[in-house]
Design a protein around this motif. Structure first.
Motif, PDB file in Angstrom:
ATOM      1  N   PHE A 254     -49.601 -37.490  32.463  1.00  0.00           N
ATOM      2  CA  PHE A 254     -50.945 -37.854  33.036  1.00  0.00           C
ATOM      3  C   PHE A 254     -52.318 -37.373  32.090  1.00  0.00           C
ATOM      4  N   ASN A 255     -51.878 -37.439  30.911  1.00  0.00           N
ATOM      5  CA  ASN A 255     -52.892 -37.360  29.763  1.00  0.00           C
ATOM      6  C   ASN A 255     -53.823 -35.901  30.100  1.00  0.00           C
ATOM      7  N   VAL A 256     -53.215 -35.000  30.507  1.00  0.00           N
ATOM      8  CA  VAL A 256     -53.771 -33.795  30.549  1.00  0.00           C
ATOM      9  C   VAL A 256     -53.167 -32.830  29.545  1.00  0.00           C
ATOM     10  N   GLU A 257     -53.964 -32.014  28.853  1.00  0.00           N
ATOM     11  CA  GLU A 257     -53.669 -30.972  27.886  1.00  0.00           C
ATOM     12  C   GLU A 257     -53.884 -29.574  28.398  1.00  0.00           C
ATOM     13  N   PRO A 258     -52.849 -28.750  28.116  1.00  0.00           N
ATOM     14  CA  PRO A 258     -53.058 -27.337  28.392  1.00  0.00           C
ATOM     15  C   PRO A 258     -53.394 -26.814  27.033  1.00  0.00           C
ATOM     16  N   ASP A 259     -53.575 -25.307  27.300  1.00  0.00           N
ATOM     17  CA  ASP A 259     -53.916 -24.384  26.117  1.00  0.00           C
ATOM     18  C   ASP A 259     -52.656 -23.936  25.617  1.00  0.00           C
ATOM     19  N   ILE A 260     -51.572 -23.697  26.460  1.00  0.00           N
ATOM     20  CA  ILE A 260     -50.448 -23.272  26.147  1.00  0.00           C
ATOM     21  C   ILE A 260     -49.261 -24.046  26.988  1.00  0.00           C
ATOM     22  N   ALA A 261     -48.227 -24.382  26.257  1.00  0.00           N
ATOM     23  CA  ALA A 261     -46.957 -24.999  27.165  1.00  0.00           C
ATOM     24  C   ALA A 261     -45.717 -24.296  26.788  1.00  0.00           C
ATOM     25  N   MET A 262     -44.732 -24.192  27.597  1.00  0.00           N
ATOM     26  CA  MET A 262     -43.365 -23.678  27.287  1.00  0.00           C
ATOM     27  C   MET A 262     -42.437 -24.923  27.607  1.00  0.00           C
ATOM     28  N   GLY A 278     -48.893 -23.819  21.486  1.00  0.00           N
ATOM     29  CA  GLY A 278     -50.235 -23.494  21.996  1.00  0.00           C
ATOM     30  C   GLY A 278     -51.516 -23.839  21.143  1.00  0.00           C
ATOM     31  N   LYS A 279     -52.415 -23.552  21.296  1.00  0.00           N
ATOM     32  CA  LYS A 279     -53.762 -23.941  20.629  1.00  0.00           C
ATOM     33  C   LYS A 279     -54.142 -22.655  19.887  1.00  0.00           C
ATOM     34  N   ARG A 280     -54.589 -22.721  18.650  1.00  0.00           N
ATOM     35  CA  ARG A 280     -54.500 -21.583  17.610  1.00  0.00           C
ATOM     36  C   ARG A 280     -55.499 -20.534  18.331  1.00  0.00           C
ATOM     37  N   SER A 281     -56.684 -21.107  19.003  1.00  0.00           N
ATOM     38  CA  SER A 281     -57.699 -20.161  19.446  1.00  0.00           C
ATOM     39  C   SER A 281     -57.090 -19.051  20.483  1.00  0.00           C
ATOM     40  N   VAL A 282     -55.963 -19.439  21.128  1.00  0.00           N
ATOM     41  CA  VAL A 282     -54.978 -18.630  22.065  1.00  0.00           C
ATOM     42  C   VAL A 282     -53.963 -18.060  21.535  1.00  0.00           C
ATOM     43  N   MET A 283     -53.184 -18.767  20.552  1.00  0.00           N
ATOM     44  CA  MET A 283     -52.149 -18.179  20.384  1.00  0.00           C
ATOM     45  C   MET A 283     -52.414 -17.151  19.154  1.00  0.00           C
ATOM     46  N   GLU A 284     -53.118 -17.120  18.428  1.00  0.00           N
ATOM     47  CA  GLU A 284     -53.471 -15.942  17.566  1.00  0.00           C
ATOM     48  C   GLU A 284     -53.694 -14.487  18.137  1.00  0.00           C
ATOM     49  N   ALA A 285     -54.049 -14.754  19.427  1.00  0.00           N
ATOM     50  CA  ALA A 285     -54.163 -13.288  20.243  1.00  0.00           C
ATOM     51  C   ALA A 285     -52.823 -12.685  20.253  1.00  0.00           C
ATOM     52  N   ALA A 286     -51.537 -13.174  19.613  1.00  0.00           N
ATOM     53  CA  ALA A 286     -50.410 -12.545  19.633  1.00  0.00           C
ATOM     54  C   ALA A 286     -50.230 -11.593  18.688  1.00  0.00           C
ATOM     55  N   GLN A 287     -51.454 -11.662  17.783  1.00  0.00           N
ATOM     56  CA  GLN A 287     -51.363 -10.708  16.623  1.00  0.00           C
ATOM     57  C   GLN A 287     -51.931  -9.490  17.325  1.00  0.00           C
ATOM     58  N   LYS A 288     -52.591  -9.527  18.424  1.00  0.00           N
ATOM     59  CA  LYS A 288     -53.308  -8.283  19.013  1.00  0.00           C
ATOM     60  C   LYS A 288     -52.454  -7.318  19.665  1.00  0.00           C
TER      61      LYS A 288
END
Length: 363
Positions: A254-262, A278-288
């Protein structure tokens, strides 16, 4: 009574619920007669404890074995790695190779975290998304596992998930303090999604890309645009749909991209491995926050996944699965015309389900 039923009767006295997975309880299929346990499984054939052979026309172990049971190449890869050791104080290199491979398959993504079950992957994704967005409120569409964050939806009005997808999920043991943090919305209903976003200040949208029906009127595009406009983290749960109609997530169709996929189930062809991509802008929050588990570092899962992806790509397994699904669907249509039955299909070509209505009885 067969050996499988005798053993299941014993299990119900020893194991709450009789088995670890709701979808494998004999009561879900044929109470008192379901074979319940297997002795061996090869390809699409399964032998029960009485030595009776069956062809698995059911779920192929709830969707885990897209390449069939006991695939020689996957099993050989695992057996070879076991000779070198499965666990160590050091990390296994396969997890880096698998992360790299999944990012190649998902070019919109930059980073990956691994787990071993779908429920874990869903919870990891939610933890990361909450940390990234600074917002606890989630809008959901679809099934996302057994963890507190998901079942808490049934604290809202007593039974929100029953009206949404699955009935009878009791939130006993889930902290009532999680009430009104998760809000279900129906597929293809963009107006209701907009409503709950405004009313509850949603920070995360988490959904299955498809389950029983296809998106209508650019529904997925509208969800993506809405999430982007409102600064909401969009998560696609591909634990079930991944690698069935595409080489990767079904969102590719469907040519739609998420920020995270499992991804889960089919990723390791029966071996336990799930991934949060996921995208780096979201995934790096795992460090918080704190996300860590000993057995997420074992070597079997990543090894099995690497070989499974290699075979899938070579054999174009998703095309074969889709073609078989379409062929079965067309055969049922022919039966419907012949016997004057009304058959209503739901689901996509690779995952068809149907209801049959009519006066004619046939075997």
């Amino acid at each position: 009574m067969f050996k499988g039923q005798n053993l299941y009767n014993k299990a119900k006295k020893l194991i709450p619920g009789g088995t670890m997975l709701l979808s494998k309880r004999p009561e879900m299929f044929l109470p008192d007669l379901w074979p319940s346990y297997f002795n061996k499984a090869i390809g699409c054939e399964v032998w029960d404890l009485d030595g009776v052979k069956y062809f698995d026309c059911s779920t192929m172990s709830v969707g885990t074995n897209a390449l069939g049971y006991r695939n020689n190449e996957v099993d050989n890869a695992v057996n070879e790695i076991l000779k070198l050791g499965n666990m160590s104080t050091l990390n296994c290199p396969e997890e880096v190779l698998l992360a790299e491979r999944l990012i190649e398959i998902n070019p919109w993504a930059d980073m990956v975290r691994f787990a071993r079950t779908g429920g874990e992957a869903n919870s990891v994704a939610i933890r990361i998304a909450r940390a990234a967005s600074g917002n606890d409120k989630i809008a959901i569409c679809g099934y996302h596992g057994w963890h507190d964050w998901y079942l808490s939806a049934n604290h809202n009005n007593g039974n929100d998930l029953s009206n949404h997808l699955l009935s009878g999920l009791n939130p006993a043991g889930v902290p009532k303090g999680l009430e009104n943090t998760v809000f279900p919305f129906n597929y293809n209903d963009i107006d209701y999604l907009k409503k709950i976003i405004e009313e509850h200040k949603i920070g995360i949208i988490k959904m299955e890309v498809v389950r029983n029906i296809e998106p209508k009127d650019r529904f997925l595009d509208d969800v993506r645009q809405l999430a982007t406009k409102k600064g909401i983290v969009l998560i696609f749960d591909e634990c079930t749909s991944g690698f069935r109609e595409t080489f990767g997530g079904i969102h590719q169709k469907f040519n739609v991209e998420p920020d995270i996929a499992m991804y889960g189930k089919a990723l390791g062809n029966g071996y336990a491995i799930t991934a949060v991509v996921g995208k780096r802008s979201v995934m790096e929050a795992a460090q918080k926050t704190f996300i860590s588990s000993t057995f997420w570092t074992e070597r079997i899962g990543p090894t099995a996944a690497l070989k499974t992806l290699e075979i899938m790509e070579r054999e174009k397994s998703w095309k074969k699965i889709t073609n078989i699904g379409l062929e079965i669907k067309n055969r049922w249509k022919e039966i419907a015309e012949r016997y004057q039955l009304k058959i209503t299909f739901s689901g996509l070509s690779a995952l068809p389900s149907f209801n049959i209505e009519g006066e004619n009885q046939f075997a």
